[in-house]
Design a protein around this motif. Structure first.
Motif, short mmCIF file in Angstrom:
data_model
loop_
_atom_site.label_atom_id
_atom_site.label_comp_id
_atom_site.label_asym_id
_atom_site.label_seq_id
_atom_site.Cartn_x
_atom_site.Cartn_y
_atom_site.Cartn_z
N LEU A 48 -12.40 8.47 -9.72
CA LEU A 48 -12.25 8.43 -8.28
C LEU A 48 -11.86 7.05 -7.75
O LEU A 48 -11.59 6.90 -6.55
N ASN A 49 -11.84 6.05 -8.59
CA ASN A 49 -11.64 4.68 -8.15
C ASN A 49 -10.23 4.46 -7.62
O ASN A 49 -9.25 4.91 -8.21
N ALA A 50 -10.14 3.73 -6.48
CA ALA A 50 -8.84 3.49 -5.86
C ALA A 50 -7.98 2.53 -6.66
O ALA A 50 -6.75 2.51 -6.49
N LYS A 51 -8.58 1.71 -7.52
CA LYS A 51 -7.83 0.74 -8.31
C LYS A 51 -7.62 1.19 -9.75
O LYS A 51 -7.20 0.40 -10.59
N ALA A 52 -7.92 2.45 -10.02
CA ALA A 52 -7.71 2.98 -11.37
C ALA A 52 -6.21 3.03 -11.68
O ALA A 52 -5.36 2.97 -10.79
N VAL A 53 -5.89 3.13 -12.97
CA VAL A 53 -4.48 3.19 -13.37
C VAL A 53 -3.79 4.40 -12.74
O VAL A 53 -2.67 4.30 -12.23
N ASN A 54 -4.46 5.53 -12.78
CA ASN A 54 -3.95 6.75 -12.15
C ASN A 54 -5.01 7.29 -11.19
O ASN A 54 -5.75 8.22 -11.53
N PRO A 55 -5.10 6.72 -9.98
CA PRO A 55 -6.14 7.17 -9.04
C PRO A 55 -5.91 8.60 -8.58
O PRO A 55 -4.79 9.13 -8.67
N GLY A 283 -8.48 13.45 2.24
CA GLY A 283 -8.75 14.47 1.22
C GLY A 283 -9.49 13.89 0.03
O GLY A 283 -10.42 14.52 -0.51
N CYS A 284 -9.10 12.70 -0.40
CA CYS A 284 -9.79 12.04 -1.52
C CYS A 284 -11.25 11.75 -1.17
O CYS A 284 -12.15 11.93 -2.00
N GLN A 285 -11.48 11.31 0.06
CA GLN A 285 -12.85 11.03 0.49
C GLN A 285 -13.68 12.31 0.47
O GLN A 285 -14.85 12.30 0.07
N ALA A 286 -13.09 13.42 0.90
CA ALA A 286 -13.80 14.70 0.88
C ALA A 286 -14.13 15.13 -0.54
O ALA A 286 -15.22 15.65 -0.82
N VAL A 287 -13.19 14.91 -1.46
CA VAL A 287 -13.44 15.23 -2.87
C VAL A 287 -14.60 14.39 -3.41
O VAL A 287 -15.46 14.87 -4.16
N ILE A 292 -20.12 14.02 -5.49
CA ILE A 292 -21.44 13.37 -5.49
C ILE A 292 -22.54 14.38 -5.20
O ILE A 292 -23.56 14.44 -5.91
N MET A 293 -22.36 15.20 -4.16
CA MET A 293 -23.39 16.18 -3.82
C MET A 293 -23.54 17.23 -4.92
O MET A 293 -24.65 17.67 -5.22
N GLY A 294 -22.43 17.61 -5.54
CA GLY A 294 -22.50 18.56 -6.65
C GLY A 294 -23.22 18.01 -7.85
O GLY A 294 -24.06 18.69 -8.46
#
Length: 361
Positions: A48-55, A283-287, A292-294
């Protein structure tokens, strides 16, 4: 941060939870649940990281200081725990188990200490949020840290006023006479702090005021909803941390400004919807919220069920009535309680006369 997630749960379960349960869930939450969440959102290797290679969707989840990672994790755990543990005795049901028409209020014993605690938390939040910038000496770090401090202040103050005024209006319309509730003001402030935590480095100051204002109203609405559902949250941790953790995560997808995102994260694939974005970041924030809740529910629900099955969760009725401090920590009784017990154990005057007559003969 891991300890913060665990202490959120502790307040919710106050006055009826065994000490063994505190130790067990703290170990489970900080050792297994929180690390997975923190790695997924904050580690460059996290999916989920915004700085990942493939976010995720080319954007990823942005959480500057922990609205989702810390507060949503702790708040979701608190909701599961208090639902399974049940309410404090006398809160929603009488001693026969009959529902009360009006839930009984359990006010705190000292508003002065409550206010002191709220101000200590507010002050500590500057370390929580500003410290998440990691450094103040790098390029543009001074601008980021100063923005974080300003946004933290504005959101907290805005939420305090919103909650205080909304509670007054609600009481006045319901009973004909309103009051300026310190509890609403304090918890509204904390709700505002939670809501700005994830977005404090990527939104403009005017947005922080809006975010805090909504957070104050959201805290109040969620608190009253829990009471209506007969879910007992001793310190309103679920409205403060879970509800505003969700809101604080979503607001990034609504208000994140392009220039602020660029300073804090470099190039990001999308910005807030209200700032010209296309909704991908939202949408990413909702995911992130759903994940997290799951994850929390999948791990902590069976865990608390196991604690309950083992008899390690709920305190004994006599311990609840007596007070858990004296039962688990051997704290001395208060002066008033000691005098009360002394008076109870003393001879009744008539009995004293009989005893005195027996001794004389």
């Amino acid at each position: 941060f891991a300890a913060s997630a665990a202490t959120i749960v502790a307040g919710t379960l106050a006055e009826r939870c065994q000490m063994a349960a505190y130790l067990c869930y703290s170990l489970a939450l900080t050792g297994f649940v929180y690390p997975v969440v923190a790695h997924s959102v904050w580690s460059p290797q996290g999916f989920l990281n915004a700085k990942a290679v493939n976010p995720l969707w080319g954007v990823g989840v942005i959480d500057f200081a922990g609205s989702s990672v810390v507060h949503l994790t702790g708040g979701s755990t608190a909701l599961i725990a208090t639902y399974l543990l049940g309410p404090r005795r006398g809160r929603f049901y009488d001693h026969r188990g009959t529902p009360l028409e009006t839930p009984k209020e359990f006010p705190g014993h000292s508003f002065a200490l409550q206010m002191l605690g709220a101000f200590i938390l507010w002050f500590g939040w500057y370390g929580f949020n500003c410290g998440s910038a990691i450094s103040i000496t790098g390029p543009y770090q001074d601008q980021i840290v100063s923005l974080v401090a300003v946004n933290t202040t504005l959101a907290a103050a805005s939420a305090c006023v919103a909650s205080l005024v909304a509670n007054y209006i609600h009481e006045e319309r319901k009973t004909g006479e309103g009051s300026f509730s310190l509890t609403a003001a304090m918890n509204g402030t904390l709700g505002g702090l939670v809501s700005i935590t994830g977005a404090c480095g990527v939104v403009e100051p005017w947005a922080a005021v809006v975010i805090g204002f909504v957070a104050g109203l959201l805290y109040l609405a969620t608190s009253k909803l829990l009471v209506r559902m007969r879910i007992d949250d001793a310190v309103d941790a679920v409205p403060v941390h879970m509800s505003n953790g969700i809101w604080g995560t979503l607001v990034v997808g609504l208000f994140a400004a392009p220039n602020r995102l660029r300073l804090a994260y470099g190039e990001v694939g999308d910005v807030g919807v209200f700032m010209g974005g296309n909704g991908t970041l939202l949408g990413c924030q909702a995911v992130g919220i759903i994940f997290i809740m799951g994850w929390v529910a999948c791990f902590m629900f069976p865990f608390f069920c196991l604690l309950n099955y083992m008899g390690w969760f709920r305190a004994e009725p006599v311990d609840e009535v007596e007070g858990l401090d004296s039962r688990y920590h051997q704290t001395p009784k208060s002066r008033d309680r000691a005098l009360e017990e002394t008076d109870t154990n003393m001879f009744h005057p008539s009995e004293y006369g009989k005893e005195n007559h027996r001794l004389r003969h």
